[in-house]
Design a protein around this motif. Structure first.
Motif, short mmCIF file in Angstrom:
data_model
loop_
_atom_site.label_atom_id
_atom_site.label_comp_id
_atom_site.label_asym_id
_atom_site.label_seq_id
_atom_site.Cartn_x
_atom_site.Cartn_y
_atom_site.Cartn_z
N ALA A 96 0.75 -1.10 0.01
CA ALA A 96 0.18 -0.01 0.03
C ALA A 96 0.88 1.25 0.05
O ALA A 96 1.71 1.43 0.81
CB ALA A 96 -1.04 0.02 1.36
N ARG A 144 -9.54 3.66 -3.05
CA ARG A 144 -8.51 4.55 -2.72
C ARG A 144 -8.56 5.58 -3.75
O ARG A 144 -8.38 6.63 -3.21
CB ARG A 144 -7.29 3.88 -2.42
CG ARG A 144 -7.01 2.69 -1.14
CD ARG A 144 -5.51 2.74 -0.92
NE ARG A 144 -5.08 3.94 -0.34
CZ ARG A 144 -3.79 3.91 -0.07
NH1 ARG A 144 -2.96 2.74 -0.37
NH2 ARG A 144 -2.99 5.04 0.32
N ARG A 176 6.47 3.55 0.14
CA ARG A 176 7.28 3.28 1.29
C ARG A 176 8.47 2.35 0.98
O ARG A 176 8.09 1.14 0.69
CB ARG A 176 6.57 2.84 2.67
CG ARG A 176 5.74 3.84 3.12
CD ARG A 176 4.93 3.32 4.25
NE ARG A 176 4.00 2.29 3.75
CZ ARG A 176 2.66 2.26 4.19
NH1 ARG A 176 2.30 2.98 5.07
NH2 ARG A 176 1.80 1.48 3.60
N THR A 191 -0.64 8.54 -9.99
CA THR A 191 -0.45 9.61 -9.03
C THR A 191 0.53 10.51 -9.54
O THR A 191 0.35 11.81 -9.06
CB THR A 191 0.24 8.86 -7.61
OG1 THR A 191 1.61 8.78 -7.96
CG2 THR A 191 -0.42 7.84 -7.16
N ASP A 216 1.50 4.99 1.08
CA ASP A 216 1.15 5.85 2.26
C ASP A 216 -0.07 6.66 2.03
O ASP A 216 -0.49 6.93 1.14
CB ASP A 216 1.98 6.41 3.09
CG ASP A 216 2.66 7.65 2.38
OD1 ASP A 216 2.06 8.01 1.46
OD2 ASP A 216 3.87 8.17 2.66
N ASP A 217 -0.53 7.35 3.02
CA ASP A 217 -1.80 8.35 2.80
C ASP A 217 -1.64 9.43 1.94
O ASP A 217 -2.59 9.81 1.34
CB ASP A 217 -2.20 8.90 4.22
CG ASP A 217 -2.70 7.54 5.13
OD1 ASP A 217 -3.25 6.23 4.35
OD2 ASP A 217 -2.97 7.80 6.08
N ASN A 218 -0.19 9.92 1.70
CA ASN A 218 0.00 10.72 0.54
C ASN A 218 0.46 10.18 -0.61
O ASN A 218 1.08 11.12 -1.40
CB ASN A 218 1.28 11.70 1.21
CG ASN A 218 0.82 12.21 2.41
OD1 ASN A 218 -0.19 12.87 2.50
ND2 ASN A 218 1.70 12.35 3.62
N PHE A 219 0.00 8.91 -0.79
CA PHE A 219 0.26 8.20 -2.08
C PHE A 219 1.95 8.26 -2.41
O PHE A 219 2.30 8.16 -3.40
CB PHE A 219 -0.53 8.95 -3.20
CG PHE A 219 -2.11 8.75 -3.26
CD1 PHE A 219 -2.57 7.61 -2.40
CD2 PHE A 219 -2.62 9.50 -4.22
CE1 PHE A 219 -3.78 7.64 -2.53
CE2 PHE A 219 -4.06 9.30 -4.18
CZ PHE A 219 -4.77 8.33 -3.29
N GLN A 220 2.69 8.14 -1.37
CA GLN A 220 3.99 7.79 -1.74
C GLN A 220 4.20 6.52 -1.44
O GLN A 220 3.81 5.74 -0.63
CB GLN A 220 4.72 8.58 -0.59
CG GLN A 220 4.46 9.82 -0.38
CD GLN A 220 5.47 10.92 -1.15
OE1 GLN A 220 6.28 10.68 -1.78
NE2 GLN A 220 4.91 12.21 -1.18
#
Lengths: 352, 352
Positions: B128, B324, B136, B156, B130-134
């Protein structure tokens, strides 16, 4: 060895055939058509709207699929197109040859069937042609994972009667039978009408030979619409946009021009028959090729020697150093003038 | 069901995205370049020797491979070419992802990775964003069968720093890491220099976006020459002649014209930055895209509604009804004029 090498799909590296490119050569080694593509093809390229190149091509290849369906009098849902018949055949192997049983094809045949089988880990078994290089239909009646053969066969050029092909299809209703008709337009009878009767038949053809477009990479399969849908499902999962903008436009022009197509095929056939007569006089023998090449052996001089002598004189033909056929030459049919040149050289060369 | 159906490679049928083709439409849905291909491309097509079309293309694609190597200052043995980057990626998946361990890629990413994995029966696991679409990077350190991700990511548009990419490569020396750089030329930093240091890295690029040639289907991979050799082995076992005569000639012209390439990329970037400002004023938010599209969500109006309103007014953008991201629009960057038209429409449409 790096650890990642453990997971590489290793294959017997296939070495593409020689593509000589010399001025004044006579190129009779890859079964290309000696005549240029149809006038409409030339015209379409000249008038091509280059701004279109920035846009993705239409992924279903509808214009080309429709043109092929129209030409052959079938439905568009019965046509699949790809990047040359090699792409079409590779997709068919992937889509349908997933049984544990071996697929069957002749021992002397198109050199890519075993390459695809190896690469895709498909078990296969070859069936020996008889001493006259004929396919024995009974060899294909046993339990198997699928059947594929060219008609006319390559590199022999020998055509199988449609009745025998139908026998093979009828004996294999539980697997897919692929009739690879790359050379059918030079005097053969296509199995195409049988697609209405047998839902396990795929007929594969190409623009590379009879339509003078080897350089554009266009091939197609025709069959029951359920089969076509299955191939398309795999194709869209592999590469959605395969045929580029120019291939689509030029392909349509090539298939539409029935007159030019029939005329150039007739010329190739006439030159082939003339060449057969001349080769016979010079001591060559060969099966009765119905393709755009002749697969010939000489009564006295080894094929390899002739191959090399021709090559030294800028005439390129194909020689395979493989069991059973290493004393044969595959000679593509060029223009009448090119073949006269070949015969003149051979006449001189074979003088005792 | 016929018995042959038992052995069909069934796949989730992929439905190619809509390719609207209407006069006066504003087409911002497939990340095509709004500018035509380089002048040399147009010229080369006009002067194309159509007699060449009857001959097979040169199978190693040497002219194009050399031109790419020359442009990027690497060796020709470090370059592989294919029918769009989809073909290149499919070949890479086939060649290298044959372990029993899952390959890894982000949950929100290019929509074809899971399609290829499904079709080729490759196990996979998504990680997944992260919440900022980065991405990890640590998610990719564990045991796996290979790693693939786009940079910038799609849809993105978010770019990952090269140092983080290097960390992922360095943590995965026993498998192949593929950095899919379809959009790298719009402001990103390529991982290309790392191919000299890491023999497990493949960098994939395309002519479809920054070189305005989506219609010609041209993609390439760059990496260690051993990797390139392995891909070529599989490619030659699949389809020896993939790039047609026109694709080879036009591709060379497109890659040679550095000036035109830099100029059009700069124009797309300038328009993108302008569009970001305008969208922000209208209440949109988005990651800082370094690609030729913006992936935006609106503070008040659902993406799907905006998508449909735009469509009704002949402006096509992309909407994904996926977890998402179903409140986002992917808006390709068109010409400045097209984007002004879009903003004018949105300004009016979003007025309360």
């Amino acid at each position: 060895m790096s650890n990642w090498e453990e997971y590489v799909r290793t294959v017997e590296p296939y070495v593409p055939g020689e593509q000589p490119n010399q001025p004044d050569m006579i190129k009779l080694n890859t079964n290309e058509n000696p005549y240029p593509p149809a006038p409409g093809v030339v015209e379409a390229l000249k008038n091509f709207d280059t701004d279109k190149l920035r846009l993705y091509p239409e992924p279903t290849c509808k214009v080309l699929v429709d043109a092929i369906a129209d030409y052959y009098g079938i439905r568009s849902s019965q046509v699949f197109t790809g990047v040359g018949s090699d792409d079409v055949l590779a997709m068919i192997f992937m889509t349908f040859f997933n049984s544990k049983k071996p697929i069957l094809f002749p021992d002397i045949t198109y050199s890519f069937y075993d390459v695809w089988a190896d690469m895709l880990r498909i078990p296969f078994e070859t069936k020996a042609l008889d001493d006259n290089f004929q396919i024995r239909k009974e060899d294909y009646y046993g339990d198997n994972g699928g059947v594929v053969f060219p008609n006319p066969n390559a590199p022999t050029g020998i055509l199988m009667p449609l009745s025998e092909i139908e026998d093979i299809i009828a004996h294999n209703r539980d697997v897919i039978v692929v009739v690879d008709e790359a050379y059918i337009d030079f005097g053969g009878v296509s199995a195409l009408p049988l697609i209405e009767k047998y839902d396990n038949l795929l007929v594969v053809q190409t623009f590379s030979k009879s339509r003078s477009l080897a350089g554009m990479r266009l091939g197609f399969a025709m069959g029951n619409e359920k089969l076509i849908r299955y191939i398309n499902d795999v194709k869209y999962s592999f590469n959605s946009y395969t045929l580029n903008q120019t291939a689509l436009v030029l392909g349509v022009q090539a298939i539409r021009d029935r007159e030019y197509f029939e005329e150039t095929c007739a010329k190739v056939i006439a030159t082939r028959e003339w060449t057969k007569c001349e080769l016979k006089k010079l001591g060559f023998s060969f099966g009765d090729s119905m393709s755009n090449f002749i697969f010939a052996t000489h009564e006295r001089v080894p094929a390899k020697e002739i191959f090399e002598a021709l090559r030294e004189h800028n005439i390129f033909v194909r020689y395979f150093s493989k069991p059973r056929i290493d004393n044969y030459l595959r000679i593509s049919i060029g223009t009448q003038q090119e073949m006269e040149h070949l015969i003149a050289f051979l006449t001189d060369y074979l003088k005792e």
